[in-house]
Write an enzyme that holds these catalytic residues in place. Structure first.
Site, PDB file in Angstrom:
ATOM      1  N   TYR A 158       0.718  -1.191  -0.024  1.00 21.04           N
ATOM      2  CA  TYR A 158      -0.012   0.088   0.094  1.00 21.04           C
ATOM      3  C   TYR A 158       0.835   1.453   0.080  1.00 21.04           C
ATOM      4  O   TYR A 158       0.638   2.278  -0.742  1.00 21.04           O
ATOM      5  CB  TYR A 158      -1.088  -0.116   1.346  1.00 21.04           C
ATOM      6  N   LYS A 162       1.136   4.360  -2.796  1.00 24.52           N
ATOM      7  CA  LYS A 162       0.834   5.785  -2.397  1.00 24.52           C
ATOM      8  C   LYS A 162       2.040   6.832  -2.371  1.00 24.52           C
ATOM      9  O   LYS A 162       1.864   7.712  -2.848  1.00 24.52           O
ATOM     10  CB  LYS A 162       0.452   5.803  -0.755  1.00 24.52           C
TER      11      LYS A 162
END
Length: 253
Positions: A158, A162
């Protein structure tokens, strides 16, 4: 004496596209933009829940319509953006598959990167094409994360998506600035949504979260709404290639 005037926080006469608009942060963003006068095209994969959101918005007297769209499907995305011109685009579609890095599977990697980064990239390109063609600029806002600025437990995948989003936004801001296209990220901490509940339900994870958030509470979707209005309107006319952290102080140390 002529005194300065506060730039407008209104979007009257503007068209906005919000992805992931059927629930959570995306829904809150759609409502926030509609409240300040925008006509909001609300996009998400599932039409039933999306239409219920639009119906609730129009019942309040706001201007909104539904668009069934999976932005990870680049053919569908290209078709949806063709000939369209939006003043504001907010991308809230996102995916998380958390696990220790040693256990990450290629399918998980592909799914997260395809939505969080690949789709975000080409949505930005499609939006910018319309803004350049119109010649009036616009604002593109991606819902990033505090995890685009730090690391986190079981979040290597993740965080990679990002952090990549942050670099993408900075480069696009440099390229598109001459066209008066602003592009930024809005980066929340843990916000109480269905996506976050799976983490908040684990006592040790919740304790870790509450210790890291200096203001002592998990965020609510309402905490996002002022930020998205700021980045969408003339109030942030000189802001591009930047991140607005709504993280309760998580990244302060």
């Amino acid at each position: 004496m002529t005194l300065p005037r506060t730039p407008s926080f209104r979007l009257d006469g503007k068209r906005a596209l919000v992805t992931g608009a059927s629930s959570g942060i995306g829904q809150a963003c759609a409502v926030a933009l509609a409240e300040v006068g925008a006509h909001v095209v609300c996009a998400a994969r599932g039409l039933d829940k999306l239409q219920a959101t639009v119906d609730a918005m129009t019942a309040q007297g706001w201007s909104a319509e539904a668009l069934a769209l999976d932005i990870a499907d680049l053919d569908a995305l290209t078709q949806a953006m063709k000939g369209q011109c939006f003043d504001v685009v907010v991308n809230s579609a996102g995916l998380a598959r958390h696990s220790p890095a040693l256990q990450t599977q290629p399918d998980d990697y592909d799914a997260v990167m395809n939505l969080n980064l690949r789709a975000a990239y080409f949505l930005s390109v499609g939006a910018a094409h319309g803004m350049v063609a119109r010649g009036k600029g616009g604002s593109i806002i991606h819902i990033g994360s505090q995890m685009g600025h730090v690391g986190g437990i079981d979040r290597a995948l993740y965080c990679a998506s990002k952090h990549g989003l942050e670099g993408m936004v900075k480069a696009m801001a440099v390229e598109w600035g001459p066209h008066q296209i602003r592009i930024n990220t809005l980066c929340p901490t843990f916000i109480r949504t269905p996506l976050a509940e799976q983490t908040l339900a684990i006592p040790e994870r919740r304790k870790w979260i509450e210790e890291k958030i200096k203001l002592g509470r998990v965020g609510e979707v309402e905490d996002i709404m002022g930020g998205v209005v700021y980045l969408a309107t003339d109030a942030s006319a000189l802001v591009t290639g930047s991140s607005l952290l709504i993280d309760g102080g998580w990244t302060a140390d």
